[in-house]
Write an enzyme that holds these catalytic residues in place. Structure first.
Site, mmCIF file in Angstrom:
data_model
loop_
_atom_site.group_PDB
_atom_site.id
_atom_site.type_symbol
_atom_site.label_atom_id
_atom_site.label_comp_id
_atom_site.label_asym_id
_atom_site.label_seq_id
_atom_site.Cartn_x
_atom_site.Cartn_y
_atom_site.Cartn_z
ATOM 1 N N ARG A 132 38.023 51.222 16.099
ATOM 2 C CA ARG A 132 37.791 52.673 16.217
ATOM 3 C C ARG A 132 38.356 53.159 17.549
ATOM 4 O O ARG A 132 37.886 52.736 18.608
ATOM 5 C CB ARG A 132 36.299 52.968 16.147
ATOM 6 C CG ARG A 132 35.921 54.444 16.259
ATOM 7 C CD ARG A 132 34.404 54.597 16.301
ATOM 8 N NE ARG A 132 33.767 53.988 15.145
ATOM 9 C CZ ARG A 132 32.449 53.782 15.046
ATOM 10 N NH1 ARG A 132 31.635 54.102 16.044
ATOM 11 N NH2 ARG A 132 31.951 53.223 13.958
ATOM 12 N N HIS B 171 33.174 49.029 18.509
ATOM 13 C CA HIS B 171 34.312 49.132 17.588
ATOM 14 C C HIS B 171 35.635 49.295 18.348
ATOM 15 O O HIS B 171 36.677 48.816 17.897
ATOM 16 C CB HIS B 171 34.129 50.321 16.647
ATOM 17 C CG HIS B 171 33.175 50.090 15.524
ATOM 18 N ND1 HIS B 171 33.530 49.459 14.360
ATOM 19 C CD2 HIS B 171 31.863 50.417 15.394
ATOM 20 C CE1 HIS B 171 32.492 49.404 13.544
ATOM 21 N NE2 HIS B 171 31.463 49.975 14.149
ATOM 22 N N ASP C 293 32.123 47.382 10.167
ATOM 23 C CA ASP C 293 31.018 47.897 9.349
ATOM 24 C C ASP C 293 31.337 47.582 7.897
ATOM 25 O O ASP C 293 32.377 48.031 7.377
ATOM 26 C CB ASP C 293 30.875 49.412 9.502
ATOM 27 C CG ASP C 293 30.417 49.821 10.893
ATOM 28 O OD1 ASP C 293 29.900 48.962 11.624
ATOM 29 O OD2 ASP C 293 30.577 51.005 11.249
ATOM 30 N N GLU D 173 21.463 48.600 12.476
ATOM 31 C CA GLU D 173 22.377 48.939 11.386
ATOM 32 C C GLU D 173 22.694 47.686 10.577
ATOM 33 O O GLU D 173 23.373 46.785 11.072
ATOM 34 C CB GLU D 173 23.675 49.538 11.946
ATOM 35 C CG GLU D 173 23.467 50.837 12.711
ATOM 36 C CD GLU D 173 24.729 51.346 13.397
ATOM 37 O OE1 GLU D 173 24.700 52.502 13.865
ATOM 38 O OE2 GLU D 173 25.732 50.600 13.456
ATOM 39 N N HIS E 139 26.549 46.545 10.445
ATOM 40 C CA HIS E 139 27.335 46.466 11.674
ATOM 41 C C HIS E 139 27.343 45.049 12.254
ATOM 42 O O HIS E 139 26.285 44.492 12.545
ATOM 43 C CB HIS E 139 26.705 47.447 12.678
ATOM 44 C CG HIS E 139 27.358 47.500 14.022
ATOM 45 N ND1 HIS E 139 27.947 48.643 14.520
ATOM 46 C CD2 HIS E 139 27.481 46.568 15.003
ATOM 47 C CE1 HIS E 139 28.397 48.411 15.732
ATOM 48 N NE2 HIS E 139 28.133 47.148 16.050
#
Length: 224
Positions: A93, A138, A145, A203, A206
């Protein structure tokens, strides 16, 4: 003369495209190593908690560090024996995407996707509760994910909550779920943890590679 100029322009354009698509050393396109992996990259489209395309996602492509990709390849190979596979929601990301999230979180008037993604959390509390941060693992290139899918139907296994849902139901330790949902989460956790990844407790989707090569380095090259 005009013909020569046109040829030169074509060559310059080709080099520019090649430069844009070339990844930094140590990063790879995941599908080059796992061609049968399923992608549903949510930040390339508007089906996400912001409700719009996110900065930096310029192509529907999945990028990770090479070590993370090779570890994920092992996961996919093992899951196939159970007729299961990986679906990726997000991988590398760019920092500019994280900055986009930060700007969005500070705009308290924008609650377009609240009912779907954070119905029980006040938007002003997203930073305090660590659902939004100024830096993301990320962006270091070894965090992914994911969820599991049935290889025959291509449907996602029921994990008890949707991807990116902000709430306790998404926590790894949350137990108020059906037996099937708990079983599916356990399958995912075991597959990832046994192949070199560690989870993020808040999460279920993740995971970050243990010993990630670029820890605390936050890259900002766009996804092309």
């Amino acid at each position: 003369m005009l013909k020569s100029l046109n040829i030169l322009l074509i060559l310059v354009s080709a080099l520019a495209i090649r430069s844009l698509s070339q990844l930094p050393e140590g990063f790879v396109y995941v599908t080059d190593y796992i061609p049968n992996i399923t992608l549903e990259l949510r930040y390339f489209c508007s089906d996400n908690f912001v409700g719009t395309h996110i900065d930096g996602y310029e192509a529907d492509k999945c990028i990770l560090s090479l070590p993370a990709t090779l570890a994920l390849q092992k996961v996919q190979t093992e899951l196939k024996k159970k007729n299961l596979g990986i679906k990726v929601f997000d991988a590398y990301r760019p920092q500019r995407a994280v900055d986009h999230f930060r700007r969005w979180a500070r705009d308290l008037s924008d609650t377009l996707m609240k009912q779907e993604y954070y119905p029980n959390v006040a938007k002003k509390d997203l930073f305090r509760l660590e659902y939004i941060a100024t830096k993301s693992r990320h962006s270091s290139g070894s965090t992914v994910d994911i969820t599991l899918i049935d290889l025959e139907t291509k449907k996602e296994l029921d994990m008890g909550s949707t991807y990116d849902f902000f709430g306790k139901i998404s926590w790894v330790a949350y137990q108020d779920l059906t037996k099937e949902q708990l079983h599916n989460r356990k399958l995912l956790q075991q597959a990832m943890l046994q192949n070199g990844f560690r989870n993020y407790p808040q999460e279920w989707w993740h995971f970050t590679l243990r010993g990630e090569p670029y820890k605390n380095q936050y890259f900002d090259f766009p996804i092309w």
